[in-house]
Write a protein that holds these residues in place. Structure first.
Motif, PDB file in Angstrom:
ATOM      1  N   SER A 359       0.829  -1.210   0.000  1.00  8.42           N
ATOM      2  CA  SER A 359       0.000   0.000   0.000  1.00  8.42           C
ATOM      3  C   SER A 359       0.866   1.263   0.000  1.00  8.42           C
ATOM      4  O   SER A 359       0.599   2.214  -0.742  1.00  8.42           O
ATOM      5  CB  SER A 359      -0.923  -0.002   1.209  1.00  8.42           C
ATOM      6  N   ARG A 380      -9.502   6.400   2.016  1.00 11.84           N
ATOM      7  CA  ARG A 380      -9.400   6.528   0.571  1.00 11.84           C
ATOM      8  C   ARG A 380      -8.178   5.775   0.054  1.00 11.84           C
ATOM      9  O   ARG A 380      -8.232   5.125  -0.997  1.00 11.84           O
ATOM     10  CB  ARG A 380      -9.321   7.997   0.169  1.00 11.84           C
ATOM     11  N   ARG A 382      -6.758   3.106   1.367  1.00 15.91           N
ATOM     12  CA  ARG A 382      -7.022   1.672   1.389  1.00 15.91           C
ATOM     13  C   ARG A 382      -7.943   1.252   0.247  1.00 15.91           C
ATOM     14  O   ARG A 382      -7.762   0.203  -0.374  1.00 15.91           O
ATOM     15  CB  ARG A 382      -7.614   1.269   2.740  1.00 15.91           C
ATOM     16  N   SER A 383      -8.926   2.091  -0.024  1.00 17.27           N
ATOM     17  CA  SER A 383      -9.870   1.767  -1.092  1.00 17.27           C
ATOM     18  C   SER A 383      -9.173   1.750  -2.455  1.00 17.27           C
ATOM     19  O   SER A 383      -9.343   0.800  -3.234  1.00 17.27           O
ATOM     20  CB  SER A 383     -11.014   2.790  -1.107  1.00 17.27           C
ATOM     21  N   ASP A 384      -8.377   2.784  -2.728  1.00 17.33           N
ATOM     22  CA  ASP A 384      -7.724   2.887  -4.039  1.00 17.33           C
ATOM     23  C   ASP A 384      -6.650   1.821  -4.221  1.00 17.33           C
ATOM     24  O   ASP A 384      -6.549   1.201  -5.285  1.00 17.33           O
ATOM     25  CB  ASP A 384      -7.105   4.276  -4.217  1.00 17.33           C
ATOM     26  N   THR A 385      -5.837   1.615  -3.173  1.00 15.77           N
ATOM     27  CA  THR A 385      -4.780   0.618  -3.316  1.00 15.77           C
ATOM     28  C   THR A 385      -5.368  -0.783  -3.413  1.00 15.77           C
ATOM     29  O   THR A 385      -4.857  -1.628  -4.158  1.00 15.77           O
ATOM     30  CB  THR A 385      -3.776   0.695  -2.150  1.00 15.77           C
ATOM     31  N   GLY A 386      -6.442  -1.029  -2.672  1.00 15.32           N
ATOM     32  CA  GLY A 386      -7.093  -2.328  -2.772  1.00 15.32           C
ATOM     33  C   GLY A 386      -7.613  -2.587  -4.174  1.00 15.32           C
ATOM     34  O   GLY A 386      -7.512  -3.702  -4.697  1.00 15.32           O
ATOM     35  N   GLU A 387      -8.177  -1.551  -4.799  1.00 13.00           N
ATOM     36  CA  GLU A 387      -8.673  -1.687  -6.157  1.00 13.00           C
ATOM     37  C   GLU A 387      -7.532  -1.983  -7.133  1.00 13.00           C
ATOM     38  O   GLU A 387      -7.668  -2.833  -8.025  1.00 13.00           O
ATOM     39  CB  GLU A 387      -9.393  -0.401  -6.574  1.00 13.00           C
ATOM     40  N   LEU A 388      -6.391  -1.311  -6.975  1.00 11.09           N
ATOM     41  CA  LEU A 388      -5.243  -1.558  -7.859  1.00 11.09           C
ATOM     42  C   LEU A 388      -4.673  -2.959  -7.652  1.00 11.09           C
ATOM     43  O   LEU A 388      -4.274  -3.620  -8.615  1.00 11.09           O
ATOM     44  CB  LEU A 388      -4.163  -0.498  -7.628  1.00 11.09           C
ATOM     45  N   ARG A 390      -6.357  -5.570  -6.774  1.00  9.41           N
ATOM     46  CA  ARG A 390      -7.285  -6.488  -7.455  1.00  9.41           C
ATOM     47  C   ARG A 390      -7.158  -6.377  -8.973  1.00  9.41           C
ATOM     48  O   ARG A 390      -7.139  -7.391  -9.676  1.00  9.41           O
ATOM     49  CB  ARG A 390      -8.710  -6.188  -7.014  1.00  9.41           C
ATOM     50  N   ARG A 391      -7.060  -5.158  -9.455  1.00 11.72           N
ATOM     51  CA  ARG A 391      -7.021  -4.926 -10.903  1.00 11.72           C
ATOM     52  C   ARG A 391      -5.794  -5.542 -11.546  1.00 11.72           C
ATOM     53  O   ARG A 391      -5.859  -6.124 -12.629  1.00 11.72           O
ATOM     54  CB  ARG A 391      -7.061  -3.418 -11.167  1.00 11.72           C
ATOM     55  N   ARG A 399      -2.552  -5.780   1.806  1.00  8.85           N
ATOM     56  CA  ARG A 399      -1.966  -4.504   1.378  1.00  8.85           C
ATOM     57  C   ARG A 399      -0.848  -4.043   2.303  1.00  8.85           C
ATOM     58  O   ARG A 399      -0.015  -3.226   1.917  1.00  8.85           O
ATOM     59  CB  ARG A 399      -3.055  -3.434   1.259  1.00  8.85           C
TER      60      ARG A 399
END
Length: 512
Positions: A359, A380, A382-388, A390-391, A399
């Motif tokens: 993260s 925010r 955690r949300s953005d890094t988690g999405e990346l 997964r992506r 993370r």
């Protein structure tokens, strides 16, 4: 003496079925090398084929896990640097391995100083006389005895290193990419020296990516591929093109995901870009949605160009235009401000911070998005890094896991994720899949296609020619500081690109 004994003595070096593993990675699986006395023996193969590992075993730096080693007919379980020197095996390394603040005289006789008989005192006059004799005899040059190594040119430093070896009366000299940083006249002088040493009975092992040099200079060549010796041939029975073919394998269609992206407007234009002693007169453009490949041997100028585009090395002249506006990329901060991103070759040294979490690494270039009045918006982040995570399919325990605990392929994905968070528009990927497994490679190829699909321009510098032909739209080939060919990837082969980049292809033309 039996026939087999005669055959055995004919080869000064004989490696048979050498195996070497590093953890779970197998560097050499079944590598053999037989070098006849008094010959110039070429050793070729793509990056990762096992050349460096094999030579480090010969130098005593690695111990083989299996196979047989014979030097002058004598068997050894392993070699050591001291044993190699005793057997007369010396190495002329690509990076010169000289102390910059030593003088020429100090460098030549380091570790083998001549002393007055029966005293601890150095006989400097005798050492200088011997050095001057060798320099005049073999090189027809006179180097200032008090000049510092750091003040010498690349060719002069190479002369010092070769002279050091000649002072020891070598039986075998190993040259590792000796012409990578030499201009043509200097290279020709080196070839004349190598031929003379061979004629005087010195055995030469010559490692080079320049296959035309192998064809012109060597008596015999060994080709490695994926840790195996795939051929060992007299030069008279092969050609540079045939060697290139032996170095390549696999079906491109099996490895590279197909993508269909309509190219957009020009996002980057480089005109007349030059940097003294690195590259000159480079012209090219990049469109949105395009994946552009760069390739060339060490010293070709391709890597220096990538560094210039990210503000790490200045250009001497020329223009860089982004979105049709002239820009001055004097440092990485200005490059990042122009929405450029660099994923460097040395991901562990420059691409990620191993002792930070996944993260934290992803957030690092984007702190401005997650801070307000000096405080971090953890939710925010955690949300953005988690999405990346997964992506990109980053395989991690979480993370907060340290990046050093990830595999090489997943570390590379983290290095790319850093810049996805900034929504960069031009991605510079320097050897993006070096040292990672095939599964991770395909995932990164897919990601590159996704970057292009969303309208980014991608420039990939790679020595993996299968990779370049498989995932790019165009390939720019550099040779000795010049951009000499632009090729549509769909209309070329790895053999053709290799032939051009190694100087085999005739009629090299500069791209204007």
């Amino acid at each position: 003496m039996t026939v087999s004994a005669n055959m055995q003595e004919e080869h000064i070096i004989r490696f048979e079925n050498i195996v070497k593993r590093f953890g779970g990675a197998q560097a050499l699986a079944s590598a053999s090398l037989e070098v006849r006395r008094g010959t110039v023996h070429g050793l070729v193969g793509q990056n990762g084929a096992g050349k460096s590992t094999l030579i480090k075993i010969l130098a005593g730096l690695h111990r083989p896990d299996g196979g047989h080693i014979r030097i002058e007919g004598r068997s050894f379980d392993r070699l050591t640097p001291h044993l190699c020197e005793e057997r007369g095996i010396h190495f002329i390394h690509q990076d010169r391995l000289l102390v910059p603040n030593f003088t020429v005289g100090e460098s030549l006789f380091l570790g083998q100083e001549t002393r007055f008989a029966g005293t601890p005192f150095l006989n400097r006059r005798a050492m200088q006389r011997r050095a001057e004799e060798l320099l005049a005899n073999y090189f027809s040059v006179e180097l200032p005895r008090n000049a510092l190594i750091g003040e010498l040119s690349t060719a002069e430093r190479q002369i010092v290193q070769i002279t050091r070896a000649l002072l020891r009366g070598p039986k075998v000299l190993v040259f590792d990419e000796p012409t990578a940083a030499l201009v043509r006249p200097e290279a020709e002088a080196l070839f004349r020296l190598i031929r003379r040493l061979r004629d005087e009975g010195v055995t030469i092992i010559y490692i080079s990516h320049y296959l035309n040099e192998i064809e012109q200079l060597c008596d015999h060549v060994t080709v490695l591929r994926n840790g195996h010796t795939v051929a060992s041939l007299p030069i008279g029975e092969t050609s540079a093109q045939a060697m290139a073919g032996l170095m390549i394998e696999r079906d491109i269609a099996e490895m590279f995901p197909k993508r269909r992206v309509e190219l957009g407007e020009e996002i980057l234009n480089v005109h007349g870009l030059s940097a003294p002693n690195r590259y000159e007169g480079v012209n090219f453009s990049l469109k949105r949605g395009e994946v552009l490949g760069l390739t060339g041997l060490l010293g070709s100028g391709a890597k220096d160009l990538m560094r210039t585009l990210f503000g790490l090395e200045p250009a001497g002249s020329g223009e860089i235009n982004i979105a049709r506006k002239a820009v001055k990329l004097r440092d990485p901060a200005r490059a990042v401000a122009q929405k450029l991103a660099l994923v460097p070759e040395d991901r562990r040294g420059h691409g990620v911070s191993l002792d930070l979490s996944v993260s934290e690494n992803i957030t690092l270039p984007n702190l401005g998005r997650y801070t307000r009045f000096g405080f971090l918006d953890g939710k925010r982040e955690r949300s953005d890094t988690g999405e990346l995570i997964r992506r990109l399919g980053i395989k991690t325990s979480g993370r907060d896991a340290l990046v050093r605990t990830l595999s090489g392929g997943n570390q590379q994905k983290v290095a790319i994720a850093k810049w996805l968070g900034r929504q960069s528009e031009i991605y510079l990927l320097d050897e993006p899949t070096v040292g990672i497994d095939i599964g991770s490679k395909i995932e990164i190829y897919t990601l590159i296609g996704e970057l292009a699909a969303r309208g980014a321009g991608v420039i990939i510098l790679s020595s993996d020619l299968l990779e370049l032909v498989g995932i790019t739209d165009r390939i720019l080939v550099f040779f000795r500081g010049r951009l000499i060919r632009e090729i549509l990837s769909s209309e070329t082969t790895t053999d053709e690109v290799l032939s051009i980049s190694t100087g085999v292809s005739e009629g090299l033309r500069r791209v204007s």
